[in-house]
Design an enzyme around this catalytic site. Structure first.
Site, PDB file in Angstrom:
ATOM      1  N   CYS A 142       0.829  -1.209   0.000  1.00 23.57           N
ATOM      2  CA  CYS A 142       0.000   0.000   0.000  1.00 23.57           C
ATOM      3  C   CYS A 142       0.865   1.262   0.000  1.00 23.57           C
ATOM      4  O   CYS A 142       1.588   1.503  -0.957  1.00 23.57           O
ATOM      5  CB  CYS A 142      -1.007  -0.029   1.138  1.00 23.57           C
ATOM      6  SG  CYS A 142      -2.420   1.066   0.817  1.00 23.57           S
ATOM      7  N   LYS A 163     -12.612   7.720  -1.783  1.00 18.95           N
ATOM      8  CA  LYS A 163     -11.795   6.594  -1.336  1.00 18.95           C
ATOM      9  C   LYS A 163     -12.117   5.330  -2.129  1.00 18.95           C
ATOM     10  O   LYS A 163     -13.285   4.988  -2.329  1.00 18.95           O
ATOM     11  CB  LYS A 163     -12.035   6.345   0.157  1.00 18.95           C
ATOM     12  CG  LYS A 163     -11.132   5.279   0.760  1.00 18.95           C
ATOM     13  CD  LYS A 163     -11.382   5.146   2.258  1.00 18.95           C
ATOM     14  CE  LYS A 163     -10.418   4.161   2.897  1.00 18.95           C
ATOM     15  NZ  LYS A 163     -10.642   4.030   4.360  1.00 18.95           N
ATOM     16  N   SER A 192      -8.325  -0.361  -0.023  1.00 21.87           N
ATOM     17  CA  SER A 192      -8.637   0.713   0.921  1.00 21.87           C
ATOM     18  C   SER A 192      -7.550   1.775   0.811  1.00 21.87           C
ATOM     19  O   SER A 192      -6.512   1.687   1.458  1.00 21.87           O
ATOM     20  CB  SER A 192      -8.717   0.164   2.355  1.00 21.87           C
ATOM     21  OG  SER A 192      -8.990   1.202   3.273  1.00 21.87           O
ATOM     22  N   HIS A 235      -4.576  -4.622  -0.287  1.00 22.84           N
ATOM     23  CA  HIS A 235      -4.436  -5.214   1.047  1.00 22.84           C
ATOM     24  C   HIS A 235      -4.851  -6.677   1.086  1.00 22.84           C
ATOM     25  O   HIS A 235      -5.831  -7.035   1.747  1.00 22.84           O
ATOM     26  CB  HIS A 235      -5.265  -4.413   2.051  1.00 22.84           C
ATOM     27  CG  HIS A 235      -4.670  -3.092   2.409  1.00 22.84           C
ATOM     28  ND1 HIS A 235      -3.562  -2.959   3.213  1.00 22.84           N
ATOM     29  CD2 HIS A 235      -5.034  -1.837   2.052  1.00 22.84           C
ATOM     30  CE1 HIS A 235      -3.266  -1.675   3.354  1.00 22.84           C
ATOM     31  NE2 HIS A 235      -4.131  -0.976   2.659  1.00 22.84           N
ATOM     32  N   GLU A 237      -3.527  -8.808   2.778  1.00 21.88           N
ATOM     33  CA  GLU A 237      -3.300  -9.289   4.151  1.00 21.88           C
ATOM     34  C   GLU A 237      -4.468  -9.022   5.085  1.00 21.88           C
ATOM     35  O   GLU A 237      -4.487  -9.529   6.222  1.00 21.88           O
ATOM     36  CB  GLU A 237      -2.029  -8.637   4.729  1.00 21.88           C
ATOM     37  CG  GLU A 237      -2.202  -7.244   5.308  1.00 21.88           C
ATOM     38  CD  GLU A 237      -2.278  -6.124   4.265  1.00 21.88           C
ATOM     39  OE1 GLU A 237      -2.382  -4.956   4.662  1.00 21.88           O
ATOM     40  OE2 GLU A 237      -2.225  -6.424   3.054  1.00 21.88           O
ATOM     41  N   ARG A 249     -15.651   2.670  12.026  1.00 22.85           N
ATOM     42  CA  ARG A 249     -14.833   3.707  12.670  1.00 22.85           C
ATOM     43  C   ARG A 249     -15.189   5.082  12.115  1.00 22.85           C
ATOM     44  O   ARG A 249     -15.399   6.039  12.865  1.00 22.85           O
ATOM     45  CB  ARG A 249     -13.348   3.414  12.426  1.00 22.85           C
ATOM     46  CG  ARG A 249     -12.389   4.475  12.947  1.00 22.85           C
ATOM     47  CD  ARG A 249     -11.041   4.353  12.265  1.00 22.85           C
ATOM     48  NE  ARG A 249     -11.129   4.626  10.835  1.00 22.85           N
ATOM     49  CZ  ARG A 249     -10.221   4.245   9.944  1.00 22.85           C
ATOM     50  NH1 ARG A 249      -9.160   3.540  10.326  1.00 22.85           N
ATOM     51  NH2 ARG A 249     -10.378   4.552   8.664  1.00 22.85           N
TER      52      ARG A 249
END
Length: 307
Positions: A142, A163, A192, A235, A237, A249
């Protein structure tokens, strides 16, 4: 073979419960094997969560791996206790004399900042240069990937209008790549990020090759044709709930955020998301670790002289 990490690292018990073979230092000493030395430069605020995600993938290899946790020296972590850092981490200054078979540089939530405005950018540049002589192969993830491809190749990043957030279909552009061994022709990857690198800029460099790409999200994975650096801009992972955690969040903080694309069942945030990328994440890291094992010098101190 298992991954060697400290017995008291929070990730230890979770990995055991998940069936990942972990090894205590006492047992590792009894095995007459040189473990692969893998460094993790963890730039994420929640270091414990990132440790687990990366250790899970690295530890799934049949090879014995010793994972060293590393941080930027002068940068204070916001969401990780100082006790944890002192117990399990070394600064890059403390390990820069060492050689590593593999080195992972994580993302960081600073992608909207120009690189030169990042407080630790000078040290980051030093680390990237150091990897050329002290690391056999590097996995940049990233923001870490964007920073590395900018540093080594001058590839810029571009701010997105909104985003890039969700789980997107990606194409395997080079099935013959050692890093994509066993990959499907297309597969899903969590995304992301607020910025992107573009195909046209990657293609300006004769030494770079795109391995994974999405028609919606663009470039995903790039490697150096004659080098041992990988650039993963998304991502793989991530845990099953990582995108959910980010979404709630922001919702709870009153930050405008769209629901992650193709993630919640029936687009209902009340339903638990299903992990549809785990197998390919393990394939990618397993292929990377295996390629390191096949090509790294037997004597770790010879790393840097083998290029």
């Amino acid at each position: 073979m298992p991954i060697k990490i400290p017995d008291t690292l929070p990730a230890f018990e979770t990995l055991v419960q998940e069936g990942v073979r972990v090894m205590t230092e006492t047992l590792a000493i009894r095995q007459d094997i040189r473990p692969l030395q893998i460094g993790l430069l963890n730039l994420m605020p929640n270091k414990i969560k990132t440790e687990l995600q990366m250790a899970r993938l690295v530890g799934a290899s049949p090879l014995q791996v010793e994972l060293s946790l590393i941080r930027i020296g002068g940068h204070k972590a916001k969401n990780t206790s100082e006790d944890h850092l002192l117990a399990f981490y070394q600064t890059w200054e403390e390990v820069k004399h060492r050689k590593f078979d593999g080195f992972i540089i994580t993302g960081a939530p600073i992608e909207l900042l120009p690189y030169e405005d990042v407080t630790y950018w000078p040290e980051m540049q030093e680390i990237l240069d150091w990897t050329e002589t002290n690391v056999h192969s590097t996995m940049n993830v990233c923001w870490g990937a964007m920073a590395a491809v900018y540093h080594f190749h001058g590839v810029p990043k571009y701010e997105l209008k909104e985003k890039a957030f969700g789980v997107y279909r990606h194409r395997n552009l080079k099935p013959s790549s050692i890093y994509l061994n066993g990959f499907s022709d297309n597969f899903e990857v969590p995304v992301s990020r607020w910025t992107e690198v573009r195909r046209a800029d990657i293609e300006k460099s004769e030494s770079l090759e795109i391995l994974m790409e999405s028609s919606e999200m663009g470039v995903c994975l790039v490697h150096e044709k004659r080098g041992r650096r990988l650039y993963m801009f998304n991502h793989v992972e991530y845990d099953s709930t990582s995108l959910s955690d980010e979404y709630f969040r922001d919702v709870n903080a009153g930050v405008p955020i769209k629901m992650p694309h193709n993630y919640f069942p029936h687009n209902d945030p009340a339903l638990a998301p299903q992990n549809r990328w785990r197998s390919h994440a393990h394939l990618l890291f397993g292929n990377w670790i295996n390629e390191i094992y096949q090509t790294t010098p037997f004597d770790v101190e010879e790393i840097g002289t083998d290029l």
